[in-house]
Design a protein around this motif. Sequence first.
Motif, PDB file in Angstrom:
ATOM      1  N   ARG A 166      -2.930  -0.392   5.786  1.00  0.00           N
ATOM      2  CA  ARG A 166      -2.757  -1.162   4.539  1.00  0.00           C
ATOM      3  C   ARG A 166      -3.351  -0.395   3.354  1.00  0.00           C
ATOM      4  NH1 ARG A 166      -1.142  -6.510   5.204  1.00  0.00           N
ATOM      5  NH2 ARG A 166      -1.254  -7.212   7.358  1.00  0.00           N
ATOM      6  N   HIS A 167      -4.522   0.200   3.557  1.00  0.00           N
ATOM      7  CA  HIS A 167      -5.170   0.974   2.483  1.00  0.00           C
ATOM      8  C   HIS A 167      -4.314   2.187   2.119  1.00  0.00           C
ATOM      9  CE1 HIS A 167      -8.378   2.496   0.005  1.00  0.00           C
ATOM     10  NE2 HIS A 167      -8.359   3.650   0.677  1.00  0.00           N
ATOM     11  N   THR A 168      -3.784   2.878   3.122  1.00  0.00           N
ATOM     12  CA  THR A 168      -2.919   4.042   2.867  1.00  0.00           C
ATOM     13  C   THR A 168      -1.653   3.611   2.138  1.00  0.00           C
ATOM     14  OG1 THR A 168      -3.753   5.100   4.875  1.00  0.00           O
ATOM     15  CG2 THR A 168      -1.716   5.977   3.959  1.00  0.00           C
ATOM     16  N   ALA A 171      -2.453   2.939  -1.399  1.00  0.00           N
ATOM     17  CA  ALA A 171      -2.660   4.203  -2.131  1.00  0.00           C
ATOM     18  C   ALA A 171      -1.332   4.890  -2.420  1.00  0.00           C
ATOM     19  CB  ALA A 171      -3.579   5.123  -1.334  1.00  0.00           C
ATOM     20  N   GLN A 172      -0.363   4.750  -1.533  1.00  0.00           N
ATOM     21  CA  GLN A 172       0.939   5.406  -1.693  1.00  0.00           C
ATOM     22  C   GLN A 172       1.919   4.593  -2.537  1.00  0.00           C
ATOM     23  OE1 GLN A 172       1.783   8.465  -0.551  1.00  0.00           O
ATOM     24  NE2 GLN A 172      -0.292   8.734   0.244  1.00  0.00           N
ATOM     25  N   ARG A 173       1.598   3.369  -2.864  1.00  0.00           N
ATOM     26  CA  ARG A 173       2.512   2.489  -3.585  1.00  0.00           C
ATOM     27  C   ARG A 173       2.954   3.074  -4.948  1.00  0.00           C
ATOM     28  NH1 ARG A 173       1.736  -3.718  -3.211  1.00  0.00           N
ATOM     29  NH2 ARG A 173       1.982  -2.939  -1.120  1.00  0.00           N
ATOM     30  N   PRO A 174       2.045   3.587  -5.795  1.00  0.00           N
ATOM     31  CA  PRO A 174       2.520   4.140  -7.072  1.00  0.00           C
ATOM     32  C   PRO A 174       3.474   5.324  -6.877  1.00  0.00           C
ATOM     33  CG  PRO A 174       0.148   3.824  -7.138  1.00  0.00           C
ATOM     34  CD  PRO A 174       0.598   3.550  -5.736  1.00  0.00           C
ATOM     35  N   LEU A 175       3.215   6.165  -5.893  1.00  0.00           N
ATOM     36  CA  LEU A 175       4.093   7.304  -5.626  1.00  0.00           C
ATOM     37  C   LEU A 175       5.457   6.824  -5.156  1.00  0.00           C
ATOM     38  CD1 LEU A 175       4.459  10.374  -5.435  1.00  0.00           C
ATOM     39  CD2 LEU A 175       3.517  10.241  -3.131  1.00  0.00           C
ATOM     40  N   LEU A 176       5.484   5.821  -4.274  1.00  0.00           N
ATOM     41  CA  LEU A 176       6.752   5.267  -3.795  1.00  0.00           C
ATOM     42  C   LEU A 176       7.535   4.631  -4.936  1.00  0.00           C
ATOM     43  CD1 LEU A 176       5.699   3.634  -0.393  1.00  0.00           C
ATOM     44  CD2 LEU A 176       7.152   5.623  -0.709  1.00  0.00           C
ATOM     45  N   GLN A 177       6.835   3.948  -5.832  1.00  0.00           N
ATOM     46  CA  GLN A 177       7.516   3.326  -6.971  1.00  0.00           C
ATOM     47  C   GLN A 177       8.114   4.402  -7.892  1.00  0.00           C
ATOM     48  OE1 GLN A 177       4.473   0.833  -8.646  1.00  0.00           O
ATOM     49  NE2 GLN A 177       4.999  -0.904  -7.313  1.00  0.00           N
ATOM     50  N   ALA A 178       7.356   5.447  -8.132  1.00  0.00           N
ATOM     51  CA  ALA A 178       7.844   6.525  -9.009  1.00  0.00           C
ATOM     52  C   ALA A 178       9.049   7.205  -8.383  1.00  0.00           C
ATOM     53  CB  ALA A 178       6.729   7.525  -9.282  1.00  0.00           C
ATOM     54  N   THR A 179       8.997   7.476  -7.068  1.00  0.00           N
ATOM     55  CA  THR A 179      10.117   8.123  -6.384  1.00  0.00           C
ATOM     56  C   THR A 179      11.347   7.222  -6.417  1.00  0.00           C
ATOM     57  OG1 THR A 179       8.544   9.236  -4.920  1.00  0.00           O
ATOM     58  CG2 THR A 179      10.819   9.182  -4.215  1.00  0.00           C
ATOM     59  N   PHE A 180      11.151   5.943  -6.236  1.00  0.00           N
ATOM     60  CA  PHE A 180      12.263   5.003  -6.258  1.00  0.00           C
ATOM     61  C   PHE A 180      12.923   4.970  -7.638  1.00  0.00           C
ATOM     62  CE2 PHE A 180      13.690   0.639  -7.169  1.00  0.00           C
ATOM     63  CZ  PHE A 180      14.700   0.528  -6.241  1.00  0.00           C
ATOM     64  N   LEU A 181      12.092   4.853  -8.680  1.00  0.00           N
ATOM     65  CA  LEU A 181      12.650   4.813 -10.030  1.00  0.00           C
ATOM     66  C   LEU A 181      13.373   6.111 -10.384  1.00  0.00           C
ATOM     67  CD1 LEU A 181       9.851   2.959 -12.017  1.00  0.00           C
ATOM     68  CD2 LEU A 181      12.131   2.132 -11.466  1.00  0.00           C
TER      69      LEU A 181
END
Length: 195
Positions: A166-168, A171-181
């Motif tokens: 969950r912590h990882t 931490a990866q959520r902003p990167l995943l959002q940026a890649t998605f956008l």
Amino acid sequence: LAVFIPENEFLRHLRGAHGQDDQIVVRDAGGHILISTLGPDSVDITEALSRPMERNPLEFEIDGNSNVVFKAISELNGWQYFVLTTRQSVGAKLHTTRRTLWIILAVAIAIGLIVAYLMAYRRSRPILRLFDLLRGDSPMTPNDQGELEYIKGSVEQLIQRDNELRHTLDAQRPLLQATFLERLLKGMFDSNDEI
């Protein structure tokens, strides 16, 4: 209604109800012997019956043998019922009864232990299945710790791994959002299903 039974037949039944060494005497309220299994050589016993009994059973000796007299008095007609037996006969009957009770107690304990074991095994089967399941993917062995401690440690490891994941992920959520956008803006998705 009256039933006539020959005295010797009645005495035979009385002897069958008690041991062959036991003697039975029935006296009326006046002290006269009505029925007796005493032989003609039992004068000393008859004299012993005439004595007042301070305690029940009464113990006395005849020809060096220890004897016991049990007495019951009918409240209805005042008749006195006596059973005379040897001390050894009473001891043998008590020993037989005690041995029978010990055997019954031992069997009851054995049955109780077997039932308790089966119930405990039946109740612990889900824990054993969980233990077998957890043992397959963990480096801990049950020899190092007890089964419950092993299961506890395995569950704690699972919770710890879940928290780390969950912590990882957080931490990866902003990167995943940026890649998605970025992929969305560049038109890299062919259908709505991919989004």
